[in-house]
Design a protein around this motif. Structure first.
Motif, PDB file in Angstrom:
ATOM      1  N   LEU A  40      80.252  -8.971   3.765  1.00  0.00           N
ATOM      2  CA  LEU A  40      78.849  -8.922   4.165  1.00  0.00           C
ATOM      3  C   LEU A  40      78.077  -9.902   3.291  1.00  0.00           C
ATOM      4  O   LEU A  40      78.377 -10.037   2.103  1.00  0.00           O
ATOM      5  N   GLU A  42      73.808 -11.564   3.172  1.00  0.00           N
ATOM      6  CA  GLU A  42      72.502 -11.912   3.710  1.00  0.00           C
ATOM      7  C   GLU A  42      71.934 -13.005   2.824  1.00  0.00           C
ATOM      8  O   GLU A  42      72.102 -12.948   1.595  1.00  0.00           O
ATOM      9  N   ASP A  97      78.053   4.372   5.379  1.00  0.00           N
ATOM     10  CA  ASP A  97      77.189   3.443   6.115  1.00  0.00           C
ATOM     11  C   ASP A  97      77.621   1.992   5.894  1.00  0.00           C
ATOM     12  O   ASP A  97      77.559   1.179   6.825  1.00  0.00           O
ATOM     13  N   ASP A  98      78.030   1.648   4.671  1.00  0.00           N
ATOM     14  CA  ASP A  98      78.503   0.295   4.394  1.00  0.00           C
ATOM     15  C   ASP A  98      79.812   0.019   5.119  1.00  0.00           C
ATOM     16  O   ASP A  98      80.019  -1.078   5.647  1.00  0.00           O
ATOM     17  N   ARG A  99      80.684   1.004   5.154  1.00  0.00           N
ATOM     18  CA  ARG A  99      81.944   0.832   5.882  1.00  0.00           C
ATOM     19  C   ARG A  99      81.672   0.638   7.371  1.00  0.00           C
ATOM     20  O   ARG A  99      82.289  -0.205   8.017  1.00  0.00           O
ATOM     21  N   ARG A 100      80.727   1.396   7.913  1.00  0.00           N
ATOM     22  CA  ARG A 100      80.374   1.272   9.333  1.00  0.00           C
ATOM     23  C   ARG A 100      79.774  -0.111   9.606  1.00  0.00           C
ATOM     24  O   ARG A 100      80.155  -0.776  10.565  1.00  0.00           O
ATOM     25  N   THR A 101      78.849  -0.547   8.766  1.00  0.00           N
ATOM     26  CA  THR A 101      78.231  -1.867   8.936  1.00  0.00           C
ATOM     27  C   THR A 101      79.296  -2.961   8.950  1.00  0.00           C
ATOM     28  O   THR A 101      79.276  -3.858   9.796  1.00  0.00           O
ATOM     29  N   MET A 102      80.228  -2.879   8.028  1.00  0.00           N
ATOM     30  CA  MET A 102      81.299  -3.878   7.933  1.00  0.00           C
ATOM     31  C   MET A 102      82.173  -3.843   9.183  1.00  0.00           C
ATOM     32  O   MET A 102      82.453  -4.885   9.780  1.00  0.00           O
ATOM     33  N   GLU A 104      81.542  -2.678  12.198  1.00  0.00           N
ATOM     34  CA  GLU A 104      80.820  -3.108  13.397  1.00  0.00           C
ATOM     35  C   GLU A 104      80.544  -4.608  13.386  1.00  0.00           C
ATOM     36  O   GLU A 104      80.519  -5.232  14.440  1.00  0.00           O
ATOM     37  N   ARG A 105      80.361  -5.187  12.215  1.00  0.00           N
ATOM     38  CA  ARG A 105      80.147  -6.642  12.109  1.00  0.00           C
ATOM     39  C   ARG A 105      81.332  -7.397  12.694  1.00  0.00           C
ATOM     40  O   ARG A 105      81.176  -8.406  13.364  1.00  0.00           O
TER      41      ARG A 105
END
Length: 144
Positions: A40, A42, A97-102, A104-105
């Motif tokens: 990830l 930004e 949440d970080d695992r999900r974000t990663m 899904e990315r």
């Protein structure tokens, strides 16, 4: 004319979803360990990746305290951004949440949900590593 990316170009490129190659020192008698990772990023922030708490990669990251990561575009015209910097935090365990974000990315919503389901037995063994980019090396062959 330079092929190097500007600061805004390199940050925008690294923020795209590329599979990165993470490199970390592996002692004096071995070449650096280099492995593909999801990450990830930004613009203006830290690079983050998730790995197993007890993995060889994580042991080397803890020992070295710094890593490099290369992201590239594999089709012409080629582009790449390489960042190097110190590890600034290790979140143990990685937040759901970080695992999900990663996930899904890289896999989209449905694929990310399937990935999280298939890895739920090891979720509490995963850690999030954050790295502050200090040095950048870039090329953008579209500028030729």
């Amino acid at each position: 004319m330079t092929l190097a990316m500007s600061a805004s170009e390199r940050e925008a490129f690294l923020a795209e979803a590329h599979v990165g190659i993470l490199s970390v020192a592996d002692g004096t008698d071995r070449a650096p360990l280099a492995l593909p990772v999801w990450y990830l990023y930004e613009p203006g922030g830290e690079v983050a990746f998730i790995t197993g708490r007890d993995s060889r990669k994580m042991a080397l990251v803890r020992q070295a305290g710094r890593v490099s990561l290369v992201a590239q575009e594999s089709a012409p015209p080629y582009r790449y951004a390489s960042v190097e910097g110190p590890v600034v935090s290790i979140e143990d365990p990685a937040k759901q949440d970080d695992r999900r974000t990663m996930a899904e990315r890289y896999l989209g919503a449905e694929g990310g949900a399937q990935y999280l389901e298939s890895t739920k037995a090891v979720a509490d063994t995963m850690v999030m590593v954050r790295v502050r980019p200090e040095r950048w090396y870039t090329r953008d062959y579209r500028k030729q």
